[in-house]
Design a protein around this motif. Structure first.
Motif, PDB file in Angstrom:
ATOM      1  N   LEU A  91       7.527   7.642 -93.145  1.00  0.00           N
ATOM      2  CA  LEU A  91       7.861   6.825 -94.304  1.00  0.00           C
ATOM      3  C   LEU A  91       6.661   6.054 -94.828  1.00  0.00           C
ATOM      4  CD1 LEU A  91      11.355   5.405 -93.267  1.00  0.00           C
ATOM      5  CD2 LEU A  91      10.820   7.362 -94.722  1.00  0.00           C
ATOM      6  N   SER A  92       5.530   6.189 -94.172  1.00  0.00           N
ATOM      7  CA  SER A  92       4.343   5.446 -94.612  1.00  0.00           C
ATOM      8  C   SER A  92       3.746   6.089 -95.855  1.00  0.00           C
ATOM      9  CB  SER A  92       3.295   5.413 -93.483  1.00  0.00           C
ATOM     10  OG  SER A  92       3.820   4.782 -92.339  1.00  0.00           O
ATOM     11  N   ASP A  93       3.499   5.274 -96.897  1.00  0.00           N
ATOM     12  CA  ASP A  93       2.857   5.795 -98.092  1.00  0.00           C
ATOM     13  C   ASP A  93       1.386   6.071 -97.847  1.00  0.00           C
ATOM     14  OD1 ASP A  93       4.996   5.962 -99.821  1.00  0.00           O
ATOM     15  OD2 ASP A  93       4.901   3.870-100.328  1.00  0.00           O
ATOM     16  N   GLU A  94       0.765   5.277 -96.973  1.00  0.00           N
ATOM     17  CA  GLU A  94      -0.637   5.481 -96.647  1.00  0.00           C
ATOM     18  C   GLU A  94      -0.917   4.854 -95.287  1.00  0.00           C
ATOM     19  OE1 GLU A  94      -2.466   1.612 -98.994  1.00  0.00           O
ATOM     20  OE2 GLU A  94      -2.597   3.585 -99.903  1.00  0.00           O
TER      21      GLU A  94
ATOM     22  N   GLU B 183      17.919   1.439 -97.026  1.00  0.00           N
ATOM     23  CA  GLU B 183      16.932   0.984 -96.048  1.00  0.00           C
ATOM     24  C   GLU B 183      15.591   1.682 -96.248  1.00  0.00           C
ATOM     25  OE1 GLU B 183      16.349   0.785 -91.166  1.00  0.00           O
ATOM     26  OE2 GLU B 183      18.184   1.623 -92.067  1.00  0.00           O
ATOM     27  N   VAL B 184      15.654   2.981 -96.510  1.00  0.00           N
ATOM     28  CA  VAL B 184      14.419   3.741 -96.698  1.00  0.00           C
ATOM     29  C   VAL B 184      13.725   3.327 -97.988  1.00  0.00           C
ATOM     30  CG1 VAL B 184      13.484   6.051 -97.123  1.00  0.00           C
ATOM     31  CG2 VAL B 184      15.200   5.703 -95.334  1.00  0.00           C
ATOM     32  N   CYS B 185      14.499   3.192 -99.065  1.00  0.00           N
ATOM     33  CA  CYS B 185      13.913   2.859-100.364  1.00  0.00           C
ATOM     34  C   CYS B 185      13.362   1.439-100.402  1.00  0.00           C
ATOM     35  CB  CYS B 185      14.952   3.049-101.470  1.00  0.00           C
ATOM     36  SG  CYS B 185      15.449   4.777-101.707  1.00  0.00           S
ATOM     37  N   ALA B 186      13.754   0.602 -99.426  1.00  0.00           N
ATOM     38  CA  ALA B 186      13.188  -0.736 -99.349  1.00  0.00           C
ATOM     39  C   ALA B 186      11.775  -0.704 -98.765  1.00  0.00           C
ATOM     40  CB  ALA B 186      14.076  -1.638 -98.488  1.00  0.00           C
ATOM     41  N   ARG B 187      11.416   0.406 -98.134  1.00  0.00           N
ATOM     42  CA  ARG B 187      10.096   0.522 -97.495  1.00  0.00           C
ATOM     43  C   ARG B 187       9.140   1.402 -98.280  1.00  0.00           C
ATOM     44  NH1 ARG B 187      10.818   2.059 -91.316  1.00  0.00           N
ATOM     45  NH2 ARG B 187       8.546   1.776 -91.487  1.00  0.00           N
ATOM     46  N   VAL B 188       9.678   2.407 -98.959  1.00  0.00           N
ATOM     47  CA  VAL B 188       8.822   3.325 -99.726  1.00  0.00           C
ATOM     48  C   VAL B 188       9.422   3.518-101.106  1.00  0.00           C
ATOM     49  CG1 VAL B 188       7.996   4.565 -97.678  1.00  0.00           C
ATOM     50  CG2 VAL B 188      10.072   5.342 -98.846  1.00  0.00           C
ATOM     51  N   THR B 189       8.612   4.078-101.999  1.00  0.00           N
ATOM     52  CA  THR B 189       9.073   4.342-103.356  1.00  0.00           C
ATOM     53  C   THR B 189      10.004   5.547-103.372  1.00  0.00           C
ATOM     54  OG1 THR B 189       6.990   3.489-104.235  1.00  0.00           O
ATOM     55  CG2 THR B 189       8.333   4.848-105.708  1.00  0.00           C
TER      56      THR B 189
END
Length: 237
Positions: free
Chosen positions: A230-233, A91-97
């Motif tokens: 979990l936000s990349d930016e 689930e996490v890897c579906a949102r961030v790298t």
């Protein structure tokens, strides 16, 4: 009384082992008969000059235990090592790298969790105690290494009922700013950050009681809990 010495004294001894008493006041009173006037009796009093702790045996931690406080005061030392990346679930890897880069910007909260365990009755906490954390400047000089100022906003309060083997209490010491500085390699003012930390009481000695915690390698080892964004930016519109 020692007939060969000039000083007289007395000793208070506990009848049963594993107990303690707190002497809040002490007056020594006696009657004296002066040699120059033996028909007169004088009342003599002596005040307490100092107070101290007297006990035996000394509390001693077993393998894998952390001791904090007491008199003389115990300190526990260890090193915090942070990974460069973290693996996320599906689930996490579906949102961030993935793997996730662990940076100070990602850390929203960090807390060091310690699990208390029961202490011998004579040294068990009877009131709420405080715990502080400071960085170790020179680990090679332990246990006499100089320490930094506190790395936590406020001392953490630990109630006495946490030290119960039936239901051991878990205390979480907030170390968010310290972990962020550790990831950056320096503080916001450019001061160095040290990975070794000491857990101690704010004032030594703070009390006679000794706090006892599970240490590394035990069933309830210390845990560093991290809450990450979990936000990349962040986009501003």
């Amino acid at each position: 009384q020692d007939s060969t010495g000039l000083a007289n004294g007395f000793r208070i001894r506990m009848a049963d082992p594993g107990r303690r008493i707190r002497v809040t006041g002490l007056d020594f009173r006696g009657d004296a008969r002066p040699s120059f006037n033996p028909d007169t009796t004088l009342a003599v009093t002596a005040s307490t000059l100092s107070l101290n702790f007297a006990y035996t045996p000394e509390p001693s931690p077993a393998e894998g235990e952390l001791f904090v406080g007491g008199a003389p005061a115990w300190r526990s030392f260890f090193v915090i090592e942070l990974p460069e990346t973290l693996e996320g679930d599906e689930e996490v890897c579906a949102r961030v790298t993935c793997p996730i880069q662990l940076t100070s910007q990602r850390v929203v909260f960090a807390g060091l969790r310690l699990t208390a365990r029961s202490q011998a009755e004579a040294y068990a906490p009877v009131d709420t105690l405080l715990v502080d954390m400071r960085s170790v400047v020179a680990p090679e000089l332990l246990p006499r290494s100089p320490l930094t100022t506190t790395v936590i906003p406020f001392p953490s309060s630990i109630p006495p009922d946490f030290f119960d083997d039936d239901e051991p209490g878990e205390v979480e010491i907030p170390v968010t700013f310290y972990v962020q500085d550790l990831l950056d390699g320096e503080t916001s003012s450019g001061a160095p950050v040290y990975p070794g930390v000491a857990i101690l009481v704010p004032l030594e000695p703070l009390s006679f009681e000794v706090m006892r915690f599970f240490g590394p390698g035990t069933d309830h080892a210390p845990v560093l809990r991290l809450l990450l964004t979990l936000s990349d930016e962040v986009d501003l519109n």
